[in-house]
Scaffold this motif. Structure first.
Motif, PDB file in Angstrom:
ATOM      1  N   ASN A 142       5.712  -5.789   2.362  1.00 11.57           N
ATOM      2  CA  ASN A 142       4.611  -6.790   2.168  1.00 11.57           C
ATOM      3  C   ASN A 142       3.779  -6.418   3.210  1.00 11.57           C
ATOM      4  O   ASN A 142       2.324  -6.588   3.106  1.00 11.57           O
ATOM      5  CB  ASN A 142       4.965  -8.048   2.143  1.00 11.57           C
ATOM      6  N   ARG A 143       4.010  -6.603   4.317  1.00 10.77           N
ATOM      7  CA  ARG A 143       3.051  -6.454   5.451  1.00 10.77           C
ATOM      8  C   ARG A 143       2.325  -4.856   5.661  1.00 10.77           C
ATOM      9  O   ARG A 143       1.250  -4.938   6.178  1.00 10.77           O
ATOM     10  CB  ARG A 143       3.758  -6.603   6.946  1.00 10.77           C
ATOM     11  N   LEU A 182      13.465  -5.359   4.868  1.00 12.80           N
ATOM     12  CA  LEU A 182      12.795  -4.324   4.390  1.00 12.80           C
ATOM     13  C   LEU A 182      11.723  -5.096   3.488  1.00 12.80           C
ATOM     14  O   LEU A 182      10.557  -4.274   3.498  1.00 12.80           O
ATOM     15  CB  LEU A 182      13.608  -3.293   3.237  1.00 12.80           C
ATOM     16  N   MET A 183      11.647  -5.932   2.684  1.00 11.17           N
ATOM     17  CA  MET A 183      10.709  -6.141   1.724  1.00 11.17           C
ATOM     18  C   MET A 183       9.732  -6.978   2.477  1.00 11.17           C
ATOM     19  O   MET A 183       8.306  -6.866   2.005  1.00 11.17           O
ATOM     20  CB  MET A 183      11.302  -7.278   0.568  1.00 11.17           C
ATOM     21  N   LEU A 217      -2.226 -12.736   1.461  1.00  6.58           N
ATOM     22  CA  LEU A 217      -1.148 -13.112   0.395  1.00  6.58           C
ATOM     23  C   LEU A 217       0.238 -12.271   0.660  1.00  6.58           C
ATOM     24  O   LEU A 217       1.191 -13.042   0.642  1.00  6.58           O
ATOM     25  CB  LEU A 217      -1.500 -12.754  -0.953  1.00  6.58           C
ATOM     26  N   ALA A 218      -0.034 -11.009   1.044  1.00  7.32           N
ATOM     27  CA  ALA A 218       1.379 -10.341   1.231  1.00  7.32           C
ATOM     28  C   ALA A 218       2.014 -10.811   2.625  1.00  7.32           C
ATOM     29  O   ALA A 218       3.275 -10.960   2.696  1.00  7.32           O
ATOM     30  CB  ALA A 218       0.450  -8.774   1.424  1.00  7.32           C
ATOM     31  N   GLU A 219       1.152 -11.266   3.651  1.00  5.62           N
ATOM     32  CA  GLU A 219       1.672 -11.980   4.810  1.00  5.62           C
ATOM     33  C   GLU A 219       2.235 -13.080   4.691  1.00  5.62           C
ATOM     34  O   GLU A 219       3.690 -13.164   5.179  1.00  5.62           O
ATOM     35  CB  GLU A 219       0.571 -11.977   6.000  1.00  5.62           C
ATOM     36  N   ALA A 228       5.690 -12.544   2.961  1.00  4.93           N
ATOM     37  CA  ALA A 228       6.466 -11.836   3.829  1.00  4.93           C
ATOM     38  C   ALA A 228       7.211 -13.039   4.600  1.00  4.93           C
ATOM     39  O   ALA A 228       8.527 -12.918   4.972  1.00  4.93           O
ATOM     40  CB  ALA A 228       5.984 -10.887   4.862  1.00  4.93           C
ATOM     41  N   ARG A 229       6.344 -13.845   5.080  1.00  8.70           N
ATOM     42  CA  ARG A 229       7.013 -15.327   5.826  1.00  8.70           C
ATOM     43  C   ARG A 229       7.855 -15.952   4.841  1.00  8.70           C
ATOM     44  O   ARG A 229       8.706 -16.861   5.488  1.00  8.70           O
ATOM     45  CB  ARG A 229       5.742 -16.007   6.200  1.00  8.70           C
TER      46      ARG A 229
END
Length: 204
Positions: free
Chosen positions: A64-65, A59-60, A25-27, A30-31
């Motif tokens: 996330n990654r 940065l954000m 979900l975090a990746e 980020a995308r």
């Protein structure tokens, strides 16, 4: 002006539906921040981050990654708009952290820098959150308010997110970090750089 269709395209739907872990979900978040994905759960389809957030995107996305699943963030600000309304903002970020060691690093780094900090775990008492934006001296936006189960599911809807992926967010700690002053600041960026062990994005 680009045409924004009011639905999620098939490719994005497949990507989100395939997620089962917090890191996935975090990746994808980020995308989405970087513009590679056009839709994010809980956000109007085919809309990306606000224009004011653009300088913070690298940065954000890196945050996330590194394991900090961001929900909202904003730069510090203290100026009037075209209509003469005074907008005051704290530099702030809010989101979810599933890894206890990472959460500890972030919290300790924020406290060391003198930033405002809210950490909530599932089942904690109801929290009103921190005021991060004022308009003409009146409270306008809060970060870190306790999510109800209904609100959390609305932000991560079942038509886009599997139950397994949703549960990883529901079990995670909710983290909010904000500058004390309502004005431009790079302190928050420095804290994230340090705690997440990222290459410096502050230029200092």
């Amino acid at each position: 002006m680009p045409i924004r269709l009011p639905w999620t395209n098939r490719a994005d739907r497949r990507r989100w539906r395939a997620t089962t872990t917090f890191s996935e979900l975090a990746e994808l978040t980020a995308r989405w921040l970087e513009g590679d994905i056009r839709t994010h759960p809980g956000v109007k389809p085919n809309y990306g981050p606000d224009d004011e957030a653009q300088p913070l995107i690298p940065l954000m996305a890196a945050a996330n990654r590194a394991g900090f699943l961001t929900d909202s963030f904003q730069p510090g600000h203290d100026a009037a708009d075209y209509n003469g309304n005074l907008w005051e903002q704290r530099a702030a970020v809010t989101g979810f952290v599933a890894d206890a060691e990472l959460l500890t690093r972030l919290a300790e780094s924020a406290e060391k820098a003198g930033l405002l900090l809210l950490v909530q775990f599932p089942g904690d008492y109801q929290q009103r959150g921190l005021v991060v934006t004022r308009v003409n001296g009146m409270d306008y936006t809060r970060y870190g308010r306790t999510w109800t189960p209904f609100e959390l599911r609305g932000a991560w809807p079942s038509h886009l997110i599997s139950q397994a992926a949703f549960e990883t967010v529901a079990r995670a700690a909710q983290l909010t970090i904000a500058a004390r002053a309502f004005e431009p600041s790079t302190t928050l960026s420095g804290v994230l750089d340090e705690a997440l062990r990222l290459p410096s994005t502050t230029g200092s």
